[in-house]
Design a protein around this motif. Sequence first.
Motif, PDB file in Angstrom:
ATOM      1  N   PRO A 160       3.418  16.309  51.942  1.00  0.00           N
ATOM      2  CA  PRO A 160       3.417  14.891  52.325  1.00  0.00           C
ATOM      3  C   PRO A 160       2.551  14.012  51.417  1.00  0.00           C
ATOM      4  O   PRO A 160       2.670  12.789  51.451  1.00  0.00           O
ATOM      5  N   ASN A 161       1.696  14.598  50.598  1.00  0.00           N
ATOM      6  CA  ASN A 161       0.853  13.817  49.699  1.00  0.00           C
ATOM      7  C   ASN A 161       1.531  13.518  48.366  1.00  0.00           C
ATOM      8  O   ASN A 161       1.008  12.752  47.564  1.00  0.00           O
ATOM      9  N   VAL A 162       2.712  14.099  48.142  1.00  0.00           N
ATOM     10  CA  VAL A 162       3.424  13.902  46.880  1.00  0.00           C
ATOM     11  C   VAL A 162       4.679  13.077  47.155  1.00  0.00           C
ATOM     12  O   VAL A 162       5.485  13.408  48.012  1.00  0.00           O
ATOM     13  N   PHE A 163       4.833  11.981  46.400  1.00  0.00           N
ATOM     14  CA  PHE A 163       5.995  11.113  46.542  1.00  0.00           C
ATOM     15  C   PHE A 163       7.150  11.657  45.698  1.00  0.00           C
ATOM     16  O   PHE A 163       6.982  12.004  44.533  1.00  0.00           O
ATOM     17  N   ASN A 164       8.326  11.721  46.286  1.00  0.00           N
ATOM     18  CA  ASN A 164       9.513  12.186  45.585  1.00  0.00           C
ATOM     19  C   ASN A 164      10.465  10.999  45.405  1.00  0.00           C
ATOM     20  O   ASN A 164      11.049  10.524  46.381  1.00  0.00           O
ATOM     21  N   PRO A 165      10.638  10.504  44.176  1.00  0.00           N
ATOM     22  CA  PRO A 165      11.522   9.348  43.972  1.00  0.00           C
ATOM     23  C   PRO A 165      13.004   9.676  44.135  1.00  0.00           C
ATOM     24  O   PRO A 165      13.847   8.788  44.073  1.00  0.00           O
ATOM     25  N   GLU A 166      13.334  10.928  44.379  1.00  0.00           N
ATOM     26  CA  GLU A 166      14.727  11.347  44.556  1.00  0.00           C
ATOM     27  C   GLU A 166      15.370  10.710  45.792  1.00  0.00           C
ATOM     28  O   GLU A 166      16.591  10.629  45.888  1.00  0.00           O
ATOM     29  N   ILE A 167      14.571  10.218  46.730  1.00  0.00           N
ATOM     30  CA  ILE A 167      15.140   9.588  47.929  1.00  0.00           C
ATOM     31  C   ILE A 167      15.830   8.268  47.597  1.00  0.00           C
ATOM     32  O   ILE A 167      16.629   7.778  48.379  1.00  0.00           O
ATOM     33  N   PHE A 168      15.533   7.696  46.437  1.00  0.00           N
ATOM     34  CA  PHE A 168      16.151   6.439  46.030  1.00  0.00           C
ATOM     35  C   PHE A 168      17.237   6.656  44.986  1.00  0.00           C
ATOM     36  O   PHE A 168      17.546   5.758  44.216  1.00  0.00           O
ATOM     37  N   SER A 169      17.865   7.811  44.962  1.00  0.00           N
ATOM     38  CA  SER A 169      18.907   8.092  43.972  1.00  0.00           C
ATOM     39  C   SER A 169      20.198   7.342  44.325  1.00  0.00           C
ATOM     40  O   SER A 169      20.405   6.900  45.466  1.00  0.00           O
ATOM     41  N   PHE A 170      21.063   7.220  43.330  1.00  0.00           N
ATOM     42  CA  PHE A 170      22.352   6.544  43.508  1.00  0.00           C
ATOM     43  C   PHE A 170      23.170   7.203  44.619  1.00  0.00           C
ATOM     44  O   PHE A 170      23.817   6.524  45.405  1.00  0.00           O
ATOM     45  N   ARG A 171      23.103   8.515  44.681  1.00  0.00           N
ATOM     46  CA  ARG A 171      23.878   9.266  45.661  1.00  0.00           C
ATOM     47  C   ARG A 171      23.482   8.896  47.088  1.00  0.00           C
ATOM     48  O   ARG A 171      24.329   8.726  47.954  1.00  0.00           O
ATOM     49  N   ARG A 172      22.189   8.760  47.353  1.00  0.00           N
ATOM     50  CA  ARG A 172      21.723   8.488  48.717  1.00  0.00           C
ATOM     51  C   ARG A 172      21.750   7.010  49.089  1.00  0.00           C
ATOM     52  O   ARG A 172      21.888   6.665  50.262  1.00  0.00           O
ATOM     53  N   ILE A 173      21.611   6.134  48.107  1.00  0.00           N
ATOM     54  CA  ILE A 173      21.537   4.702  48.406  1.00  0.00           C
ATOM     55  C   ILE A 173      22.903   4.026  48.358  1.00  0.00           C
ATOM     56  O   ILE A 173      23.186   3.120  49.146  1.00  0.00           O
ATOM     57  N   ARG A 174      23.769   4.435  47.442  1.00  0.00           N
ATOM     58  CA  ARG A 174      25.061   3.755  47.271  1.00  0.00           C
ATOM     59  C   ARG A 174      26.262   4.606  47.687  1.00  0.00           C
ATOM     60  O   ARG A 174      27.097   4.163  48.456  1.00  0.00           O
ATOM     61  N   LEU A 175      26.361   5.803  47.146  1.00  0.00           N
ATOM     62  CA  LEU A 175      27.558   6.618  47.333  1.00  0.00           C
ATOM     63  C   LEU A 175      27.745   7.082  48.779  1.00  0.00           C
ATOM     64  O   LEU A 175      28.829   6.916  49.352  1.00  0.00           O
ATOM     65  N   ALA A 176      26.727   7.652  49.367  1.00  0.00           N
ATOM     66  CA  ALA A 176      26.844   8.206  50.722  1.00  0.00           C
ATOM     67  C   ALA A 176      27.158   7.128  51.775  1.00  0.00           C
ATOM     68  O   ALA A 176      28.076   7.316  52.579  1.00  0.00           O
ATOM     69  N   PRO A 177      26.459   5.994  51.786  1.00  0.00           N
ATOM     70  CA  PRO A 177      26.825   4.965  52.779  1.00  0.00           C
ATOM     71  C   PRO A 177      28.231   4.411  52.580  1.00  0.00           C
ATOM     72  O   PRO A 177      28.933   4.112  53.548  1.00  0.00           O
ATOM     73  N   MET A 178      28.682   4.305  51.335  1.00  0.00           N
ATOM     74  CA  MET A 178      30.040   3.829  51.094  1.00  0.00           C
ATOM     75  C   MET A 178      31.075   4.842  51.599  1.00  0.00           C
ATOM     76  O   MET A 178      32.119   4.454  52.122  1.00  0.00           O
ATOM     77  N   LEU A 179      30.790   6.133  51.459  1.00  0.00           N
ATOM     78  CA  LEU A 179      31.690   7.152  51.992  1.00  0.00           C
ATOM     79  C   LEU A 179      31.755   7.092  53.520  1.00  0.00           C
ATOM     80  O   LEU A 179      32.828   7.243  54.106  1.00  0.00           O
ATOM     81  N   VAL A 180      30.619   6.857  54.145  1.00  0.00           N
ATOM     82  CA  VAL A 180      30.594   6.750  55.609  1.00  0.00           C
ATOM     83  C   VAL A 180      31.401   5.529  56.054  1.00  0.00           C
ATOM     84  O   VAL A 180      32.223   5.619  56.974  1.00  0.00           O
ATOM     85  N   GLY A 198      16.145  15.224  50.001  1.00  0.00           N
ATOM     86  CA  GLY A 198      15.367  14.317  49.166  1.00  0.00           C
ATOM     87  C   GLY A 198      13.921  14.200  49.564  1.00  0.00           C
ATOM     88  O   GLY A 198      13.149  13.500  48.916  1.00  0.00           O
ATOM     89  N   GLY A 199      13.533  14.874  50.617  1.00  0.00           N
ATOM     90  CA  GLY A 199      12.141  14.812  51.053  1.00  0.00           C
ATOM     91  C   GLY A 199      11.269  15.729  50.218  1.00  0.00           C
ATOM     92  O   GLY A 199      11.730  16.526  49.412  1.00  0.00           O
ATOM     93  N   SER A 200       9.986  15.605  50.413  1.00  0.00           N
ATOM     94  CA  SER A 200       9.035  16.433  49.692  1.00  0.00           C
ATOM     95  C   SER A 200       8.406  17.438  50.652  1.00  0.00           C
ATOM     96  O   SER A 200       8.189  17.143  51.830  1.00  0.00           O
ATOM     97  N   ASP A 201       8.126  18.628  50.154  1.00  0.00           N
ATOM     98  CA  ASP A 201       7.472  19.642  50.990  1.00  0.00           C
ATOM     99  C   ASP A 201       6.027  19.260  51.271  1.00  0.00           C
ATOM    100  O   ASP A 201       5.493  19.545  52.346  1.00  0.00           O
TER     101      ASP A 201
END
Length: 84
Positions: free
Chosen positions: A46-66, A41-44
Motif C-alpha cells: 500500500p505504500n507503493v503507487f502503481n500508475p497501471e490503474i490509469f492505463s488506456f485499458r482500464r480508463i477507456r477500453l473497459a468502460p466502453m465495452l461495458v 492494477g492494484g499494488s501489493d
Amino acid sequence: MGEKKRKEVSESVFIFGKKNYKFMFIGIACIALGYILMAGGGSDDPNVFNPEIFSFRRIRLAPMLVLLGFGIQIYAILLNPDKK
C-alpha cells in the motif's frame, strides 16, 4: 368442456426468439469482458503507487465495452423476433 378450451388457449409462448437470446448472450459476454479488463492494477504494497490503474485499458477500453454490452442488451430486448 370449458376446461379443455382453456388449456388449448393457454399455450406457452416465448416472448423472445432465438435471435433475441443470441444478442443477449453477446451483450452479456461484452459486459463480462469489460469488467474483466477493468479488474486488477492494484499494488501489493500500500505504500507503493502503481500508475497501471490509469492505463488506456482500464480508463477507456473497459468502460466502453461495458456500455456497448448494455447497448446490445437493449437492442436484444427491443428486437422483434417475428420480423423476417
